[in-house]
Write a protein that holds these residues in place. Structure first.
Motif, PDB file in Angstrom:
ATOM      1  N   ALA A 143       0.687  -1.155   0.319  1.00  0.00           N
ATOM      2  CA  ALA A 143      -0.287  -0.584   0.058  1.00  0.00           C
ATOM      3  C   ALA A 143       1.025   1.839   0.342  1.00  0.00           C
ATOM      4  CB  ALA A 143      -0.843  -0.135   1.355  1.00  0.00           C
ATOM      5  N   ARG A 144       0.481   2.245  -0.411  1.00  0.00           N
ATOM      6  CA  ARG A 144       0.994   3.640  -0.381  1.00  0.00           C
ATOM      7  C   ARG A 144       0.207   4.242   0.226  1.00  0.00           C
ATOM      8  NH1 ARG A 144      -0.506   3.436  -5.998  1.00  0.00           N
ATOM      9  NH2 ARG A 144       1.014   3.589  -8.128  1.00  0.00           N
ATOM     10  N   ALA A 145      -0.409   4.246   0.986  1.00  0.00           N
ATOM     11  CA  ALA A 145      -0.876   4.215   2.189  1.00  0.00           C
ATOM     12  C   ALA A 145      -0.992   3.493   3.633  1.00  0.00           C
ATOM     13  CB  ALA A 145      -2.469   5.132   2.845  1.00  0.00           C
ATOM     14  N   GLY A 171       7.958  -0.874  -6.740  1.00  0.00           N
ATOM     15  CA  GLY A 171       7.472   0.660  -7.898  1.00  0.00           C
ATOM     16  C   GLY A 171       7.786   1.653  -7.563  1.00  0.00           C
ATOM     17  N   ALA A 172       8.635   1.733  -6.446  1.00  0.00           N
ATOM     18  CA  ALA A 172       8.966   3.534  -6.499  1.00  0.00           C
ATOM     19  C   ALA A 172       8.255   4.677  -5.534  1.00  0.00           C
ATOM     20  CB  ALA A 172       9.690   4.181  -7.719  1.00  0.00           C
ATOM     21  N   ALA A 173       7.078   3.845  -5.248  1.00  0.00           N
ATOM     22  CA  ALA A 173       5.607   4.430  -4.679  1.00  0.00           C
ATOM     23  C   ALA A 173       6.033   5.539  -3.510  1.00  0.00           C
ATOM     24  CB  ALA A 173       4.447   3.911  -4.955  1.00  0.00           C
ATOM     25  N   TYR A 174       4.875   5.759  -2.645  1.00  0.00           N
ATOM     26  CA  TYR A 174       5.114   6.113  -1.084  1.00  0.00           C
ATOM     27  C   TYR A 174       4.777   4.973   0.118  1.00  0.00           C
ATOM     28  CZ  TYR A 174       5.599  11.020  -2.700  1.00  0.00           C
ATOM     29  OH  TYR A 174       6.095  12.172  -3.347  1.00  0.00           O
ATOM     30  N   GLY A 175       5.104   4.656   1.066  1.00  0.00           N
ATOM     31  CA  GLY A 175       4.466   4.140   1.452  1.00  0.00           C
ATOM     32  C   GLY A 175       5.359   2.707   1.734  1.00  0.00           C
ATOM     33  N   VAL A 176       4.834   1.457   1.062  1.00  0.00           N
ATOM     34  CA  VAL A 176       6.118   0.274   1.693  1.00  0.00           C
ATOM     35  C   VAL A 176       6.992  -0.284   0.447  1.00  0.00           C
ATOM     36  CG1 VAL A 176       5.738  -2.798   0.786  1.00  0.00           C
ATOM     37  CG2 VAL A 176       3.708  -1.499   2.028  1.00  0.00           C
ATOM     38  N   ASP A 177       6.611   0.311  -0.982  1.00  0.00           N
ATOM     39  CA  ASP A 177       7.739   0.693  -2.022  1.00  0.00           C
ATOM     40  C   ASP A 177       8.738   1.342  -1.371  1.00  0.00           C
ATOM     41  OD1 ASP A 177       5.455  -0.601  -3.862  1.00  0.00           O
ATOM     42  OD2 ASP A 177       5.778   1.217  -5.250  1.00  0.00           O
ATOM     43  N   SER A 202      11.127  12.095 -12.714  1.00  0.00           N
ATOM     44  CA  SER A 202      11.045  11.282 -10.853  1.00  0.00           C
ATOM     45  C   SER A 202       9.433  11.147 -11.127  1.00  0.00           C
ATOM     46  CB  SER A 202      11.456  12.539  -9.897  1.00  0.00           C
ATOM     47  OG  SER A 202      12.920  12.149 -10.423  1.00  0.00           O
ATOM     48  N   TYR A 203       9.224  10.137 -10.115  1.00  0.00           N
ATOM     49  CA  TYR A 203       8.198  10.189  -9.702  1.00  0.00           C
ATOM     50  C   TYR A 203       6.742   8.892  -8.704  1.00  0.00           C
ATOM     51  CZ  TYR A 203       2.644  10.005  -9.491  1.00  0.00           C
ATOM     52  OH  TYR A 203       1.338  10.526  -9.225  1.00  0.00           O
ATOM     53  N   PRO A 204       6.781   9.283  -7.497  1.00  0.00           N
ATOM     54  CA  PRO A 204       6.388  10.433  -7.377  1.00  0.00           C
ATOM     55  C   PRO A 204       7.310  11.191  -7.031  1.00  0.00           C
ATOM     56  CG  PRO A 204       6.656   9.264  -5.871  1.00  0.00           C
ATOM     57  CD  PRO A 204       6.742   8.448  -6.638  1.00  0.00           C
ATOM     58  N   ARG A 205       7.105  12.699  -7.477  1.00  0.00           N
ATOM     59  CA  ARG A 205       8.540  13.772  -6.869  1.00  0.00           C
ATOM     60  C   ARG A 205       8.428  13.632  -5.692  1.00  0.00           C
ATOM     61  NH1 ARG A 205      10.471  16.054 -10.352  1.00  0.00           N
ATOM     62  NH2 ARG A 205       9.030  16.839 -11.955  1.00  0.00           N
ATOM     63  N   GLY A 206       8.139  13.676  -4.373  1.00  0.00           N
ATOM     64  CA  GLY A 206       8.847  13.654  -3.535  1.00  0.00           C
ATOM     65  C   GLY A 206       9.789  11.842  -3.378  1.00  0.00           C
TER      66      GLY A 206
END
Length: 385
Positions: A143-145, A171-177, A202-206
């Motif tokens: 999860a991202r959240a 996958g470079a997402a927030y949260g678990v990734d 770059s995604y997400p930008r953060g």
């Protein structure tokens, strides 16, 4: 844009500075770069055409005016048949320091062969492409959240496995990734990030700093060309690459309808070892993980040792696993709730023919998901999430 008509010198010039292996045919590589611009990720018709005739000849067939079995595909590809778009993608790749990888390159991950006609036509890689063929690879997704529990478990698993020489994919997402990538880096291990847009964006930008660190020691990968925007459809399509690239896939924490279940479904279909971390039965954030255990036959993962055991196991592919994306997702993704778009622009963004786009827009209008204004432009009827 017809790679089949390109001479050796012109192909050498077009593909210069993109890290091709010395024995890779430049004209074939250029044709495959064209295909990453022309077709949406996972386009099976394009994959079948290339598998039968090679990328160069397939490009000639794509530009023909024949009325044959490829006509439907041509209608999808023609809105994107633009030499300037290919030239822009190649130039953007050079600016960002990306390499372009094709199946004839010795650094190409053979695991992608399992995708058949849905395999990527080429890969844009920022970092070391050789990391894609590391011996043992585990995908950690979720999860991202994510809750603190989910991020902590992801970090523990990734750090332990990375320290033992296992490459960590996500996958470079927030949260678990993000937790998995950071932990692998902290353990001086290898980690690989698959993006839904170009590797120059770059995604997400953060996570711009994190992606730079990943590229410095591992690699950042996409099948979409440099400059391409990440879209909801491309995130879902990207998940098949995460699953295919790994020997084992672990879902750490996921909601009941999380995108991570899409990755799990691809893993099940491809015969990858699949596991999930259990969570509190009262936690909505773990409902998807429990579905993996219950519906996908996933292994219960409580430690890195469980994952190491999974690496030695193979499972038969499952048929009709959940998680397939559909054309309506791509259509709605190509619309905006604020800016009206013409049929031809929607077709280009979604990778459909104009006739298919009109039909899908009609269905979306009936469902209340799209609306046409008096000027003939289309908008989505609710804000995208």
């Amino acid at each position: 844009m017809n790679g089949g008509d390109m001479g050796r010198a012109a192909a050498d010039a077009a593909m210069a500075g993109l890290g091709l292996a010395s024995d890779v045919d430049r004209a074939e590589a250029y044709a495959r770069a064209c295909w990453t611009v022309l077709a949406e990720p996972g386009d099976g018709v394009a994959g079948d055409l290339i598998a039968r005739f090679g990328a160069e000849a397939a490009l000639r067939i794509a530009h023909a005016d024949d009325d044959d079995e490829w006509s439907a595909g041509r209608a999808r590809w023609r809105p994107r048949a633009d030499r300037a778009a290919v030239r822009g993608a190649l130039e953007a790749g050079r600016r960002t320091g990306a390499a372009f990888l094709v199946p004839s390159d010795p650094r190409w991950p053979q695991r992608f062969d399992d995708l058949g006609v849905h395999a990527p036509h080429g890969l844009w890689v920022k970092g070391d492409p050789g990391r894609l063929i590391d011996a043992s690879t585990v995908a950690i997704v979720g999860a991202r959240a994510a809750t603190p529990y989910g991020e902590a478990v992801a970090a523990d698993l990734a750090a332990d496995l990375a320290a033992a020489g296992v490459a960590i994919v996500s996958g470079a997402a927030y949260g678990v990734d993000g937790a998995a990538h950071r932990a692998a880096l902290s353990a001086d291990g290898t980690t690989i990030a698959f993006l839904a847009g170009g590797v120059d964006r770059s995604y997400p930008r953060g996570h711009e700093g994190l992606l730079s660190r990943i590229a410095a020691t591992g690699c950042v990968v996409s099948e979409t060309p440099c400059g391409a925007a990440p879209t909801k459809w491309r995130f879902l399509s990207r998940n098949r690459l995460i699953a295919a690239s790994a020997d084992a896939v672990v879902v750490v924490e996921a909601g009941h309808r999380s995108g991570s279940l899409n990755t799990a479904a691809h893993a099940a279909q491809l015969g990858r070892a699949l596991g999930a971390v259990p969570g509190p039965v009262t936690s909505a954030a773990s409902a998807g993980s429990h579905r993996v255990l219950r519906e996908f036959g996933g292994v219960c993962v409580t430690s890195a040792e469980d994952v190491r055991e999974m690496l030695g196991a193979a499972v038969p592919p499952r048929q009709n696993a959940e998680g397939r994306t559909d054309e309506s997702s791509r259509l709605i993704d190509a619309l905006s709730p604020r800016t009206g778009r013409s049929v031809d622009e929607i077709a280009r963004r979604a990778g459909f023919s104009e006739s298919d786009t009109r039909a899908l827009l009609g269905l979306a209008e009936l469902d209340g998901r799209a609306a046409r204004s008096e000027d003939g432009l289309w908008r989505s009827s609710r804000p995208s999430r």
